[in-house]
Design a protein around this motif. Structure first.
Motif, PDB file in Angstrom:
ATOM      1  N   PRO A  24       0.855  -1.199   0.000  1.00 51.81           N
ATOM      2  CA  PRO A  24       0.000   0.000   0.000  1.00 51.81           C
ATOM      3  C   PRO A  24       0.882   1.237   0.000  1.00 51.81           C
ATOM      4  CG  PRO A  24       0.071  -0.967   2.188  1.00 51.81           C
ATOM      5  CD  PRO A  24       0.808  -1.913   1.290  1.00 51.81           C
ATOM      6  N   LEU A  25       0.524   2.244  -0.777  1.00 55.89           N
ATOM      7  CA  LEU A  25       1.367   3.419  -0.939  1.00 55.89           C
ATOM      8  C   LEU A  25       0.866   4.591  -0.102  1.00 55.89           C
ATOM      9  CD1 LEU A  25       1.909   3.256  -4.801  1.00 55.89           C
ATOM     10  CD2 LEU A  25       3.383   2.355  -2.990  1.00 55.89           C
ATOM     11  N   ALA A  26       1.817   5.260   0.542  1.00 56.90           N
ATOM     12  CA  ALA A  26       1.495   6.474   1.281  1.00 56.90           C
ATOM     13  C   ALA A  26       1.261   7.614   0.285  1.00 56.90           C
ATOM     14  CB  ALA A  26       2.638   6.819   2.231  1.00 56.90           C
ATOM     15  N   ARG A  27       0.540   8.659   0.733  1.00 57.03           N
ATOM     16  CA  ARG A  27       0.251   9.816  -0.122  1.00 57.03           C
ATOM     17  C   ARG A  27       0.709  11.090   0.564  1.00 57.03           C
ATOM     18  NH1 ARG A  27      -4.491  10.896  -3.199  1.00 57.03           N
ATOM     19  NH2 ARG A  27      -4.284   9.553  -5.016  1.00 57.03           N
ATOM     20  N   ASP A  28       1.279  12.014  -0.206  1.00 58.90           N
ATOM     21  CA  ASP A  28       1.664  13.310   0.324  1.00 58.90           C
ATOM     22  C   ASP A  28       1.619  14.341  -0.794  1.00 58.90           C
ATOM     23  OD1 ASP A  28       4.150  13.287  -1.165  1.00 58.90           O
ATOM     24  OD2 ASP A  28       4.961  11.932   0.370  1.00 58.90           O
ATOM     25  N   PHE A  29       1.914  15.577  -0.446  1.00 60.53           N
ATOM     26  CA  PHE A  29       1.950  16.660  -1.424  1.00 60.53           C
ATOM     27  C   PHE A  29       3.379  17.124  -1.680  1.00 60.53           C
ATOM     28  CE2 PHE A  29      -2.431  16.982   0.179  1.00 60.53           C
ATOM     29  CZ  PHE A  29      -3.127  17.013  -1.018  1.00 60.53           C
ATOM     30  N   ASP A  30       4.343  16.264  -1.428  1.00 58.47           N
ATOM     31  CA  ASP A  30       5.743  16.633  -1.615  1.00 58.47           C
ATOM     32  C   ASP A  30       6.043  16.887  -3.091  1.00 58.47           C
ATOM     33  OD1 ASP A  30       5.974  16.232   1.045  1.00 58.47           O
ATOM     34  OD2 ASP A  30       7.099  14.348   0.917  1.00 58.47           O
TER      35      ASP A  30
ATOM     36  N   SER B 204      -6.125  14.101  -2.971  1.00 59.26           N
ATOM     37  CA  SER B 204      -6.386  13.939  -1.542  1.00 59.26           C
ATOM     38  C   SER B 204      -5.295  13.079  -0.948  1.00 59.26           C
ATOM     39  CB  SER B 204      -7.751  13.282  -1.323  1.00 59.26           C
ATOM     40  OG  SER B 204      -7.900  12.848   0.015  1.00 59.26           O
ATOM     41  N   THR B 205      -5.021  13.288   0.350  1.00 62.41           N
ATOM     42  CA  THR B 205      -4.058  12.419   1.027  1.00 62.41           C
ATOM     43  C   THR B 205      -4.756  11.261   1.725  1.00 62.41           C
ATOM     44  OG1 THR B 205      -4.134  13.836   2.990  1.00 62.41           O
ATOM     45  CG2 THR B 205      -2.381  14.243   1.395  1.00 62.41           C
ATOM     46  N   GLY B 206      -6.032  11.102   1.508  1.00 56.44           N
ATOM     47  CA  GLY B 206      -6.759  10.004   2.125  1.00 56.44           C
ATOM     48  C   GLY B 206      -7.942  10.495   2.929  1.00 56.44           C
ATOM     49  N   HIS B 207      -8.616   9.572   3.607  1.00 52.58           N
ATOM     50  CA  HIS B 207      -9.835   9.915   4.319  1.00 52.58           C
ATOM     51  C   HIS B 207      -9.579  10.720   5.584  1.00 52.58           C
ATOM     52  CE1 HIS B 207     -12.203   7.434   1.678  1.00 52.58           C
ATOM     53  NE2 HIS B 207     -11.418   6.405   1.914  1.00 52.58           N
TER      54      HIS B 207
ATOM     55  N   LEU C 250      -9.883  15.590  -9.524  1.00 52.29           N
ATOM     56  CA  LEU C 250      -8.880  14.726 -10.125  1.00 52.29           C
ATOM     57  C   LEU C 250      -7.697  15.572 -10.565  1.00 52.29           C
ATOM     58  CD1 LEU C 250     -11.031  12.295 -12.312  1.00 52.29           C
ATOM     59  CD2 LEU C 250      -9.869  11.795 -10.160  1.00 52.29           C
ATOM     60  N   THR C 251      -6.507  15.055 -10.339  1.00 55.16           N
ATOM     61  CA  THR C 251      -5.290  15.764 -10.709  1.00 55.16           C
ATOM     62  C   THR C 251      -4.270  14.734 -11.196  1.00 55.16           C
ATOM     63  OG1 THR C 251      -3.649  17.364  -9.942  1.00 55.16           O
ATOM     64  CG2 THR C 251      -4.335  15.679  -8.359  1.00 55.16           C
ATOM     65  N   TRP C 252      -3.000  15.101 -11.193  1.00 56.75           N
ATOM     66  CA  TRP C 252      -1.925  14.174 -11.555  1.00 56.75           C
ATOM     67  C   TRP C 252      -1.086  13.853 -10.327  1.00 56.75           C
ATOM     68  CZ3 TRP C 252      -0.744  11.686 -16.130  1.00 56.75           C
ATOM     69  CH2 TRP C 252      -1.511  12.038 -17.237  1.00 56.75           C
ATOM     70  N   CYS C 253      -0.665  12.600 -10.227  1.00 57.61           N
ATOM     71  CA  CYS C 253       0.220  12.142  -9.156  1.00 57.61           C
ATOM     72  C   CYS C 253       1.476  11.538  -9.754  1.00 57.61           C
ATOM     73  CB  CYS C 253      -0.473  11.084  -8.291  1.00 57.61           C
ATOM     74  SG  CYS C 253      -1.702  11.728  -7.142  1.00 57.61           S
ATOM     75  N   MET C 254       2.525  11.493  -8.934  1.00 54.24           N
ATOM     76  CA  MET C 254       3.776  10.864  -9.349  1.00 54.24           C
ATOM     77  C   MET C 254       4.088   9.696  -8.427  1.00 54.24           C
ATOM     78  SD  MET C 254       7.680  12.225  -9.342  1.00 54.24           S
ATOM     79  CE  MET C 254       7.877  11.445  -7.753  1.00 54.24           C
TER      80      MET C 254
ATOM     81  N   HIS D 246       3.129  11.053  -4.745  1.00 50.74           N
ATOM     82  CA  HIS D 246       3.181  12.487  -4.518  1.00 50.74           C
ATOM     83  C   HIS D 246       2.067  13.153  -5.321  1.00 50.74           C
ATOM     84  CE1 HIS D 246       6.926  11.597  -2.599  1.00 50.74           C
ATOM     85  NE2 HIS D 246       7.535  11.268  -3.727  1.00 50.74           N
ATOM     86  N   VAL D 247       1.106  13.724  -4.614  1.00 49.84           N
ATOM     87  CA  VAL D 247      -0.039  14.379  -5.251  1.00 49.84           C
ATOM     88  C   VAL D 247       0.387  15.772  -5.707  1.00 49.84           C
ATOM     89  CG1 VAL D 247      -2.433  15.118  -4.965  1.00 49.84           C
ATOM     90  CG2 VAL D 247      -1.576  13.122  -3.701  1.00 49.84           C
ATOM     91  N   ARG D 248       0.129  16.092  -6.960  1.00 52.45           N
ATOM     92  CA  ARG D 248       0.538  17.383  -7.509  1.00 52.45           C
ATOM     93  C   ARG D 248      -0.690  18.216  -7.853  1.00 52.45           C
ATOM     94  NH1 ARG D 248       5.809  17.391  -9.204  1.00 52.45           N
ATOM     95  NH2 ARG D 248       5.476  19.644  -9.223  1.00 52.45           N
TER      96      ARG D 248
END
Length: 450
Positions: A198-204, A220-223, A236-240, A249-251
């Motif tokens: 499972p992958l963590a999410r951030d805005f880095d 979103s970084t999650g619930h 909806l956006t783009w992630c890396m 990494h949410v962009r």
């Protein structure tokens, strides 16, 4: 899991996607909502690319993957090819992942194949436990994964860490398969050693070395994570993908989609490409409107009346391309611009089918022609069949040309609701389980998934 129990759990745990995702797949999701009731399918979607006790427990914010039984080492996964003959069943109230996948009546609900190595695949199977105690609504069903790096000569069996039915699989690089739930903001990374993380999410703000690591995701970084919007409020956006950090990494930026007020879809091109960012704006009055970013400003072009439309995928760098069809017309129009919207060219191509944007997608071939994908090709929207039937069409991009049918199949082509229509790597074109090495003229289907 029994039908009623599964529906109750999904109603409490599955969150609807952002508006942009709903618009293009609303028709598909209406059908799949009916199928969910009739067949207890994965789909709720509202997509693919798409649980059971094996997929998590009620109340968890994020389902966690559990090891297969018997528990393998993360570096030395169990790769048994046949079911155990020691005992009839490991448990009288459950099923092991291996028992699920190898069940005679197991249903294939999700597939993914590596564009770099077609022998590296992942599949998800659902099966009813016929020896488990029957409840007031029937016997439970379970879901499990089958992972292979040698075309299922050997198989690693895993518990499914997801259960929404909205997942799809992408191929971000050698040895990696990415399972994406873009409706709820979760991702899992499958590696060719049989592990799933499972992958963590951030805005880095981390630079991406490979354009393939970018994918469309929920902003979103999650619930529950601090600073992250709940899925209902996130566009909806783009992630890396960052495989080394097991993170996404949410962009955020001007390339992302917007809400219902403007109906702007995310950019067709990732912000990591360095290319012109462009996309489609939904209109309620049946018109095709293109948008693009230039000098920090969003520009628009109304390309005329349109019943069905969309972006042409895999466009060459610097080229914006859209397709449009008006109800009753005998031709589909392709609009292109190579000069940032200063001028537009239109090419009309004959069609013998209805290119509905709920079920049709168009992409450039490696040689510069067009290939189209028509899903749910043989069944009306009221049908209980789930994503059955596919037709692939091809056309030379010349005025007066026509789309020619190059492949069709009535069954065996179930896809995840959000499955990318096409993926191109080198000279090979992928369309879910199908691929072509001759610029879309002929197609081969991958049929081995356990």
């Amino acid at each position: 899991m029994p039908e009623l129990e599964q529906l109750r759990r999904l109603s409490g745990e599955v969150h609807p996607p952002a508006f942009e995702s709903l618009v293009k797949v609303a028709g598909r999701r209406d059908r799949r909502a009916t199928v969910s009731v009739a067949l207890a399918s994965f789909a709720a979607v509202v997509a693919v690319v798409v649980g059971g006790l094996l997929a998590g427990h009620p109340g968890e914010d994020r389902p966690q993957p559990a090891p297969s039984v018997p528990t393998p080492s993360p570096t030395k996964p169990d790769k048994t090819g046949k079911p155990s003959e020691e005992a009839a069943h490991v448990s009288e109230t459950s099923m092991t992942p291996q028992e699920v996948v190898l069940a005679d009546d197991a249903t294939l609900v999700l597939t993914g194949v590596s564009a770099d190595d077609p022998d590296f695949r992942v599949s998800a199977w659902r099966a009813t436990c016929h020896w488990c105690p029957r409840s007031e609504v029937g016997r439970p069903s379970f879901t499990a994964l089958a992972i292979t790096s040698d075309g299922y000569a050997r198989t690693t069996y895993r518990r499914a860490p997801f259960e929404s039915g909205l997942e799809h699989v992408e191929s971000p690089g050698p040895g990696l398969l990415l399972i994406v739930d873009a409706a709820n903001g979760y991702e899992w990374l499958v590696r060719d050693d049989g592990t799933i993380t499972p992958l963590a999410r951030d805005f880095d703000d981390a630079p991406a070395a490979d354009p393939r690591l970018w994918f469309v995701c929920l902003a979103s970084t999650g619930h529950t994570s601090a600073g992250g919007a709940i899925p209902q409020d996130a566009p909806l956006t783009w992630c890396m993908l960052d495989p080394a950090a097991d993170a996404v990494h949410v962009r955020r930026g001007p390339w992302e989609g917007t809400g219902m007020a403007t109906g702007i879809h995310p950019s067709v091109v990732s912000p990591g490409s360095g290319d012109l960012l462009w996309g489609v704006q939904d209109q309620l009055d049946d018109r095709l409107v293109a948008w693009w970013l230039a000098d920090g400003t969003r520009h628009y072009q109304d390309l005329g009346p349109s019943t069905g439309n969309g972006a042409v995928l895999n466009s060459p760098p610097g080229t914006m391309a859209f397709w449009s069809w008006v109800k009753g017309a005998e031709a589909l129009s392709v609009f292109t611009s190579d000069d940032r919207g200063s001028t537009w060219q239109r090419t009309d191509l004959g069609v013998s089918f209805r290119p509905d944007d709920y079920y049709f997608a168009l992409a450039w071939t490696p040689a510069g022609d067009l290939v189209g994908r028509q899903d749910d090709a043989f069944f009306p929207p009221s049908s209980i069949h789930l994503s059955e039937g596919i037709r692939l069409w091809r056309a030379d991009l010349v005025e007066g040309g026509s789309f020619v049918l190059v492949h069709e199949a009535r069954t065996g082509n179930e896809i995840a609701i959000e499955d990318p229509a096409f993926a191109v790597l080198g000279d090979r074109i992928w369309a879910s389980r199908l691929w072509s090495d001759d610029d879309g003229r002929t197609w081969v289907e991958q049929t081995t998934w356990r």
